[in-house]
Design an enzyme around this catalytic site. Sequence first.
Site, short mmCIF file in Angstrom:
data_model
loop_
_atom_site.label_atom_id
_atom_site.label_comp_id
_atom_site.label_asym_id
_atom_site.label_seq_id
_atom_site.Cartn_x
_atom_site.Cartn_y
_atom_site.Cartn_z
N HIS A 162 0.94 -1.39 0.00
CA HIS A 162 0.14 -0.13 -0.03
C HIS A 162 1.01 1.38 0.07
O HIS A 162 2.11 1.08 0.69
CB HIS A 162 -0.87 0.05 1.17
CG HIS A 162 -2.12 0.74 1.12
ND1 HIS A 162 -1.99 2.15 1.32
CD2 HIS A 162 -3.51 0.95 0.70
CE1 HIS A 162 -3.24 3.03 0.97
NE2 HIS A 162 -3.92 1.92 0.43
N ASP A 196 -7.89 -5.34 -0.24
CA ASP A 196 -8.40 -6.05 -1.22
C ASP A 196 -8.09 -7.42 -1.13
O ASP A 196 -8.58 -8.19 -2.09
CB ASP A 196 -7.90 -5.76 -2.95
CG ASP A 196 -8.47 -4.52 -3.65
OD1 ASP A 196 -9.65 -4.25 -3.33
OD2 ASP A 196 -7.83 -3.83 -4.33
N1 ACO Z 1 4.00 -7.87 -4.52
C1 ACO Z 1 5.28 -7.89 -4.72
N2 ACO Z 1 6.12 -6.85 -4.45
C2 ACO Z 1 5.41 -5.63 -4.31
C3 ACO Z 1 4.24 -5.50 -4.15
C4 ACO Z 1 3.51 -6.73 -4.43
N3 ACO Z 1 2.20 -6.69 -4.27
N4 ACO Z 1 3.82 -4.31 -3.88
C5 ACO Z 1 4.87 -3.67 -3.74
N5 ACO Z 1 5.92 -4.40 -4.02
C6 ACO Z 1 7.29 -4.07 -4.20
C7 ACO Z 1 7.57 -3.39 -5.38
O1 ACO Z 1 7.90 -3.96 -6.52
C8 ACO Z 1 8.83 -2.37 -4.91
O2 ACO Z 1 9.70 -3.17 -5.02
P1 ACO Z 1 11.20 -2.64 -5.56
O3 ACO Z 1 11.54 -1.28 -4.54
O4 ACO Z 1 12.02 -3.58 -5.55
O5 ACO Z 1 10.70 -1.98 -6.87
C9 ACO Z 1 8.48 -2.02 -3.38
O6 ACO Z 1 7.78 -3.09 -3.07
C10 ACO Z 1 7.61 -0.74 -3.38
O7 ACO Z 1 6.50 -0.94 -4.07
P2 ACO Z 1 5.94 0.39 -4.96
O8 ACO Z 1 5.31 -0.46 -6.22
O9 ACO Z 1 6.74 1.58 -5.08
O10 ACO Z 1 4.71 1.02 -4.11
P3 ACO Z 1 3.63 1.89 -4.58
O11 ACO Z 1 3.25 2.62 -3.50
O12 ACO Z 1 3.98 2.56 -5.85
O13 ACO Z 1 2.41 0.92 -5.06
C11 ACO Z 1 0.54 -0.48 -4.67
C12 ACO Z 1 1.70 0.48 -4.12
C13 ACO Z 1 0.09 -0.10 -6.25
C14 ACO Z 1 -0.61 -0.97 -3.83
C15 ACO Z 1 1.66 -1.80 -5.06
O14 ACO Z 1 1.88 -2.27 -3.51
C16 ACO Z 1 0.77 -3.07 -5.74
O15 ACO Z 1 1.17 -2.82 -6.94
N6 ACO Z 1 0.46 -3.94 -5.02
C17 ACO Z 1 -0.55 -5.04 -5.71
C18 ACO Z 1 -1.70 -4.71 -6.15
C19 ACO Z 1 -2.63 -4.17 -5.20
O16 ACO Z 1 -2.93 -5.06 -4.31
N7 ACO Z 1 -3.62 -3.12 -5.24
C20 ACO Z 1 -4.71 -2.75 -4.40
C21 ACO Z 1 -4.19 -1.81 -3.36
S1 ACO Z 1 -5.27 -1.17 -2.22
C22 ACO Z 1 -6.33 -0.22 -3.31
O17 ACO Z 1 -6.10 0.39 -4.16
C23 ACO Z 1 -7.77 -0.36 -2.97
#
Ligand code: ACO
Length: 386
Positions: free
Chosen positions: A272, A323
């Site tokens: 998140h 989610d």
């Molecule tokens: N699985 C694996 N790795 C992840 C995940 C995940 N679900 N989420 C984040 N990471 C990793 C990223 O790859 C990144 O790694 P890196 O630094 O080595 O590149 C690190 O954690 C930081 O993640 P970001 O993508 O920078 O986080 P951001 O704040 O931009 O995105 C988000 C947040 C979109 C929720 C992201 O965690 C994600 O894509 N999660 C999966 C999709 C999801 O569950 N979305 C629902 C969110 S809640 C909602 O909107 C209702």
Amino acid sequence: MAPPDTAPPLSEAPYEGAIDRGLEGVVACTTSISAIAGTTLLYRGYTIEELAANATFEEVVYLLWFGRLPRREELAEFERRLHADMPLPPESFGWFHGLPTRVHPMDFLHAVVAGLSLHDPEANIIDDVASLRKSTRLTARLGTIVTAYHRVRSGQWPLQPAPGRSLAWNFLYMLHGREPSPEHVRDFDTCLILHADHELNASAFSARVTSSTLSGIYSSVMAAIGTLKGPLHGGANEEVVRMLLEIRKPSRVDAFLDEAFAARRKVMGFGHRVYKEGDPRAKILARMAERLTREAGVPELYVMSKRLEERMAAEKGLIPNVDFFSGSVYHALGIPVDLFTPIFASSRVAGWCAHILEQYRNNRIYRPRGRYVGPKDLRYQPIDER
Ligand code: ACO
């Protein structure tokens, strides 16, 4: 001084402000609708735990729009208006049945909201009174559209909402075609409360950007529906259950995760932008998922989820978001997977409308800058010389 028809050299023009990719940490507006601090989520000052345990969705909608909990007679009047708006207007039946039924229900929802706007004489009036009336119509009708779509694509006639029943009761009734149990209505109502608003999430921000141009509520809600649909936002709940169904049994979770980690694939339902220590909504939904998957005879969904949670925390430091467990809850309630995100929309529309109303009342158009990193000083080449 340069002659008036000569552009200044670009080196003098690019915007050099700080860049925040994904607007992380940027505070774009003030809001008194909801707030996130640590692992706490507040709607108008009340914790989400307090509201999930005591309120109804209708009460929460009132709270989000009017800033305080309603008195008994105010709630009765508000519910009367909301419930009266649940049926779709008769003029929509012709075109509703003409729309394709093999599309994603979020696309269908988007199209029907556009269609409804064409029949709403107040669609482009943005004063407070008309905006509240349209918020009521939209919040009352999104669930009706979703359930009607499902029945039409299953070869059944859509059901009319039952008067005097809540939005949660009617959603389950119109979907399944039978009266839901009070326990399932309460659980579903709690899900609606948990999803109703969440500060400046991507879809609420979309709604605010669109309304900041003084575009109408329908256009703003359509922008929000499009934004919610993506798998990085509301679309993740569907992906979570598809993932669990693909893993199939608890003994296969570790191999699934090993492969996902090796391929650097995201695991849906985790991570998140704001919560780093835990999402309070996921905690409530986890308890509900544990009970409902056991009752529905699919306890392995919860067991697999807990193993995923354990390893994601230990190896990636990532927490389950809203989610992650909501998908198992809906699956246990017998709801088709592709309706999960439309259900999210049917609840979050209340928050979008609250944000749109707040934006109109204190508006300034959103217009950030982009730093240009493309080529400069090119000269136009005649087409035959390219
Ligand atoms: N699985 C694996 N790795 C992840 C995940 C995940 N679900 N989420 C984040 N990471 C990793 C990223 O790859 C990144 O790694 P890196 O630094 O080595 O590149 C690190 O954690 C930081 O993640 P970001 O993508 O920078 O986080 P951001 O704040 O931009 O995105 C988000 C947040 C979109 C929720 C992201 O965690 C994600 O894509 N999660 C999966 C999709 C999801 O569950 N979305 C629902 C969110 S809640 C909602 O909107 C209702």
